[in-house]
Each structure stands twice: as structure tokens, then as C-alpha cells.
Scaffold this active site. Structure first.
Site, PDB file in Angstrom:
ATOM      1  N   SER A 144       0.865  -1.192   0.000  1.00  0.00           N
ATOM      2  CA  SER A 144       0.000   0.000   0.000  1.00  0.00           C
ATOM      3  C   SER A 144       0.900   1.240   0.000  1.00  0.00           C
ATOM      4  CB  SER A 144      -0.860   0.009   1.269  1.00  0.00           C
ATOM      5  OG  SER A 144      -1.473   1.273   1.446  1.00  0.00           O
ATOM      6  N   TYR A 157      -0.983  -1.133  10.328  1.00  0.00           N
ATOM      7  CA  TYR A 157      -1.174  -1.369   8.891  1.00  0.00           C
ATOM      8  C   TYR A 157       0.060  -0.921   8.108  1.00  0.00           C
ATOM      9  CZ  TYR A 157      -3.570  -1.254   4.306  1.00  0.00           C
ATOM     10  OH  TYR A 157      -3.939  -1.468   2.991  1.00  0.00           O
TER      11      TYR A 157
HETATM   12  N1  LIG Z   1      -8.668  -0.393  -1.044  1.00  0.00           N
HETATM   13  C1  LIG Z   1      -7.591   0.349  -0.912  1.00  0.00           C
HETATM   14  O1  LIG Z   1      -7.655   1.602  -0.908  1.00  0.00           O
HETATM   15  C2  LIG Z   1      -6.230  -0.310  -0.781  1.00  0.00           C
HETATM   16  C3  LIG Z   1      -5.100   0.525  -0.859  1.00  0.00           C
HETATM   17  C4  LIG Z   1      -3.843  -0.040  -0.723  1.00  0.00           C
HETATM   18  C5  LIG Z   1      -3.703  -1.410  -0.540  1.00  0.00           C
HETATM   19  N2  LIG Z   1      -4.807  -2.207  -0.465  1.00  0.00           N
HETATM   20  C6  LIG Z   1      -4.576  -3.643  -0.243  1.00  0.00           C
HETATM   21  O2  LIG Z   1      -5.170  -4.392  -1.288  1.00  0.00           O
HETATM   22  C7  LIG Z   1      -5.615  -5.659  -0.801  1.00  0.00           C
HETATM   23  C8  LIG Z   1      -7.087  -5.850  -1.138  1.00  0.00           C
HETATM   24  O3  LIG Z   1      -7.813  -4.794  -0.516  1.00  0.00           O
HETATM   25  P1  LIG Z   1      -9.364  -4.481  -0.846  1.00  0.00           P
HETATM   26  O4  LIG Z   1      -9.495  -3.011  -0.781  1.00  0.00           O
HETATM   27  O5  LIG Z   1      -9.829  -5.227  -2.040  1.00  0.00           O
HETATM   28  O6  LIG Z   1     -10.027  -5.078   0.494  1.00  0.00           O
HETATM   29  P2  LIG Z   1     -11.459  -5.717   0.763  1.00  0.00           P
HETATM   30  O7  LIG Z   1     -11.662  -5.635   2.245  1.00  0.00           O
HETATM   31  O8  LIG Z   1     -12.486  -5.128  -0.124  1.00  0.00           O
HETATM   32  O9  LIG Z   1     -11.238  -7.245   0.348  1.00  0.00           O
HETATM   33  C9  LIG Z   1     -10.325  -8.062   1.059  1.00  0.00           C
HETATM   34  C10 LIG Z   1     -10.675  -9.524   0.834  1.00  0.00           C
HETATM   35  O10 LIG Z   1      -9.753 -10.308   1.627  1.00  0.00           O
HETATM   36  C11 LIG Z   1     -10.481 -11.284   2.356  1.00  0.00           C
HETATM   37  N3  LIG Z   1      -9.765 -11.620   3.589  1.00  0.00           N
HETATM   38  C12 LIG Z   1      -9.590 -10.842   4.692  1.00  0.00           C
HETATM   39  N4  LIG Z   1      -8.916 -11.502   5.634  1.00  0.00           N
HETATM   40  C13 LIG Z   1      -8.642 -12.729   5.116  1.00  0.00           C
HETATM   41  C14 LIG Z   1      -7.966 -13.868   5.620  1.00  0.00           C
HETATM   42  N5  LIG Z   1      -7.448 -13.875   6.860  1.00  0.00           N
HETATM   43  N6  LIG Z   1      -7.853 -14.963   4.828  1.00  0.00           N
HETATM   44  C15 LIG Z   1      -8.380 -14.962   3.582  1.00  0.00           C
HETATM   45  N7  LIG Z   1      -9.057 -13.917   3.059  1.00  0.00           N
HETATM   46  C16 LIG Z   1      -9.183 -12.813   3.815  1.00  0.00           C
HETATM   47  C17 LIG Z   1     -11.835 -10.609   2.648  1.00  0.00           C
HETATM   48  O11 LIG Z   1     -12.846 -11.565   2.976  1.00  0.00           O
HETATM   49  C18 LIG Z   1     -12.087  -9.867   1.340  1.00  0.00           C
HETATM   50  O12 LIG Z   1     -12.761 -10.670   0.382  1.00  0.00           O
HETATM   51  C19 LIG Z   1      -5.321  -5.656   0.706  1.00  0.00           C
HETATM   52  O13 LIG Z   1      -4.102  -6.320   0.959  1.00  0.00           O
HETATM   53  C20 LIG Z   1      -5.219  -4.171   1.022  1.00  0.00           C
HETATM   54  O14 LIG Z   1      -4.437  -3.922   2.175  1.00  0.00           O
HETATM   55  C21 LIG Z   1      -6.070  -1.694  -0.580  1.00  0.00           C
END
Ligand SMILES: NC(=O)c1ccc[n+]([C@@H]2O[C@H](COP(=O)([O-])OP(=O)(O)OC[C@H]3O[C@@H](n4cnc5c(N)ncnc54)[C@H](O)[C@@H]3O)[C@@H](O)[C@H]2O)c1
Length: 246
Positions: A144, A157
Site C-alpha cells: 500500500s 497497517y
Molecule cells: N482499497 C484500498 O484503498 C487499498 C489501498 C492499498 C492497498 N490495499 C490492499 O489491497 C488488498 C485488497 O484490498 P481491498 O481493498 O480489495 O479489500 P477488501 O476488504 O475489499 O477485500 C479483502 C478480501 O480479503 C479477504 N480476507 C480478509 N482476511 C482474510 C484472511 N485472513 N484470509 C483470507 N481472506 C481474507 C476478505 O474476505 C475480502 O474478500 C489488501 O491487501 C489491502 O491492504 C487496498
């Protein structure tokens, strides 16, 4: 279908929604065989069904990626269902912004590190021997911008996501001679449930690029990094963030 990933056997964690679901759908449309993981059985089953419109080989494994025995089961399933593994996307994660260090407790810290960092270690450790034996592999780890720049109210985080960058760079150096490339994607603010739950949003006036990021902005990059077009790209942190960090 253009088939940029045909012949690839890919495991995507956290594929039930958001960025992971978008990556799964793009990988399917590019011809990859898929094993989709999530902790949410109903959500990942629904995405798998959508992926099957494009790819005949779509399997599901419900598992908590922070649990070492569940990760072992996940990789056994990859071998059984896909016959091997050439692409790993460590996408599953939990967010957490809004509490200063004075309000944070050790249990929250431990959970964040387990889900957002230890899971990546466990999955990479399981994937490398499979890819080494194939003679080729691509590992894509979701970090991130918060792991690069820090964000107030996100010490656990930011620490986990900075750890993902260090892990990816060190692993890239260990695995290059096996032709396994390892890269980190460090997205900016992407419109998913994670960012909505955190209450993070940006008005158009806050944004350099005049829109918020979408899961597909990340999925397109993941397709490239998983493809043979990116074979010479390793140890890199690529940050689709609309210019929020330059
Ligand atoms: N959305 C943002 O702005 C953003 C920005 C930077 C990085 N990210 C990173 O991108 C990745 C995806 O984020 P997102 O925004 O799609 O999140 P989200 O919360 O929409 O989706 C995350 C998915 O991971 C699954 N999950 C959570 N814990 C889990 C576990 N212990 N085992 C298996 N599955 C699990 C959830 O059920 C969900 O389907 C993450 O690693 C997040 O940190 C997101």
C-alpha cells in the site's frame, strides 16, 4: 479473450471482493487456470462462478491465510487442483486506519501483522519450491502507499505493508536465479469495501488525477506482472496512485 495468461496456474488470496475479485476476473479473461481463496465462502463462490464464464479451470479454497495449517492446505489444493503453481497473488488483507498508537492494543497489532504480513511469508514459503521445480514463477504481493509514506493513525497497517515491501525485495534477490520474479503493488486509495469501511474518501478537489482508483486499475497491472511480458521486472514496488505520491 487475448490469452496473455494462458498456461498459467494462479492462486489469488482474498478473491471474494474488491481488488482480489477484479484480479480473478481479469486473470480468467486472460486464460489463467485459477485457485481462488477467501475466508468468506459465499463471496468467493460467487466470484468463481463469474470467472467460469471465461475460464474452465476455476477452483475455490476457503481458508484463513493467517493460519499456517490452513495455508498448507491451500497449497496442497493448488497442486491437486491446478497441477502446480506459476503465479501467486498475495492480496488478502485487512485495513486499519483511524487509531493512534496510544489507542492501539497488542491484540490488534498481532492480528494485523498476522493477516497482512505473516500470511505473505507463509504463502511465499510454500510457493517458491513449486515454482522452482517448474523453472518459472511470478509472485505479486499487495502492499500500500501507506507502507511507503506512512499514514497517521495506521501504525500496525503501515508496518505490515512496509514489511511486505521488504519481504518482496529480499525474496526477489533469493529467487531470481530460479526465474521467479517477485514484485509489490502499492495502491493508492482504491474504491473497495476496505476503504469505504475506513471512511476514506477523497473529494475531486483532493485528487491530482480527477477520479478515485478502481479495483481494475490494480487488476490490469497484476495481469502484466503475472505475464511473460514482465519476466525481467523483479524486486520492484509499483504504485498505481493517480499521482497522489510522486
Ligand atoms: N482499497 C484500498 O484503498 C487499498 C489501498 C492499498 C492497498 N490495499 C490492499 O489491497 C488488498 C485488497 O484490498 P481491498 O481493498 O480489495 O479489500 P477488501 O476488504 O475489499 O477485500 C479483502 C478480501 O480479503 C479477504 N480476507 C480478509 N482476511 C482474510 C484472511 N485472513 N484470509 C483470507 N481472506 C481474507 C476478505 O474476505 C475480502 O474478500 C489488501 O491487501 C489491502 O491492504 C487496498
Amino acid at each position: 479473450m487475448t490469452g496473455r495468461l494462458s498456461g498459467k496456474q494462479a492462486l489469488i488470496t482474498g478473491a471474494g471482493r474488491g481488488i482480489g475479485a477484479a484480479i480473478a476476473l481479469r486473470f480468467a479473461s486472460e486464460g489463467a487456470a485459477l485457485l481462488l481463496n477467501d475466508i468468506d465462502a459465499a463471496a468467493v463462490a460467487a466470484i468463481a462462478e463469474e470467472c467460469r464464464k471465461d475460464s474452465a479451470a476455476v477452483h475455490v479454497c476457503v481458508a484463513d491465510v493467517s493460519d499456517p495449517s490452513a495455508v498448507e492446505r491451500l497449497f496442497d489444493e493448488a497442486v491437486a487442483a491446478l497441477g502446480g503453481l506459476t503465479v501467486l497473488v498475495n492480496n488478502a488483507g485487512i485495513g486499519g486506519v483511524g487509531k493512534t498508537i496510544l489507542d492501539s492494543d497488542l491484540d490488534e497489532w498481532n492480528r494485523m501483522i498476522a493477516v497482512d504480513l505473516t500470511s505473505v511469508f507463509l504463502a511465499c514459503r510454500a510457493a517458491v519450491p513449486l515454482m522452482r521445480d517448474t523453472g518459472r514463477g511470478s509472485i505479486i504481493n499487495l502492499s500500500s502507499v501507506t507502507g511507503v509514506t506512512g499514514t497517521a493513525g495506521s501504525v500496525p497497517y503501515a508496518s505490515a505493508k512496509a514489511g511486505v515491501i521488504g519481504l518482496s525485495k529480499a525474496l526477489a534477490k533469493e529467487t531470481a536465479h530460479w526465474r521467479i520474479n517477485v514484485n509489490a503493488i502499492a495502491p493508492g486509495l482504491i474504491d473497495t469495501e476496505m476503504s469505504r469501511v475506513r471512511g476514506q474518501s477523497s473529494s475531486a478537489a483532493d485528487l491530482l488525477w480527477p477520479r478515485i482508483g478502481t479495483p481494475d486499475d490494480i487488476a490490469h497491472l497484476a495481469v502484466y506482472l503475472a505475464s511473460d511480458e514482465a519476466e525481467f521486472v523483479t524486486g520492484q514496488v509499483i504504485s498505481p496512485n493517480g499521482g497522489a505520491v510522486i
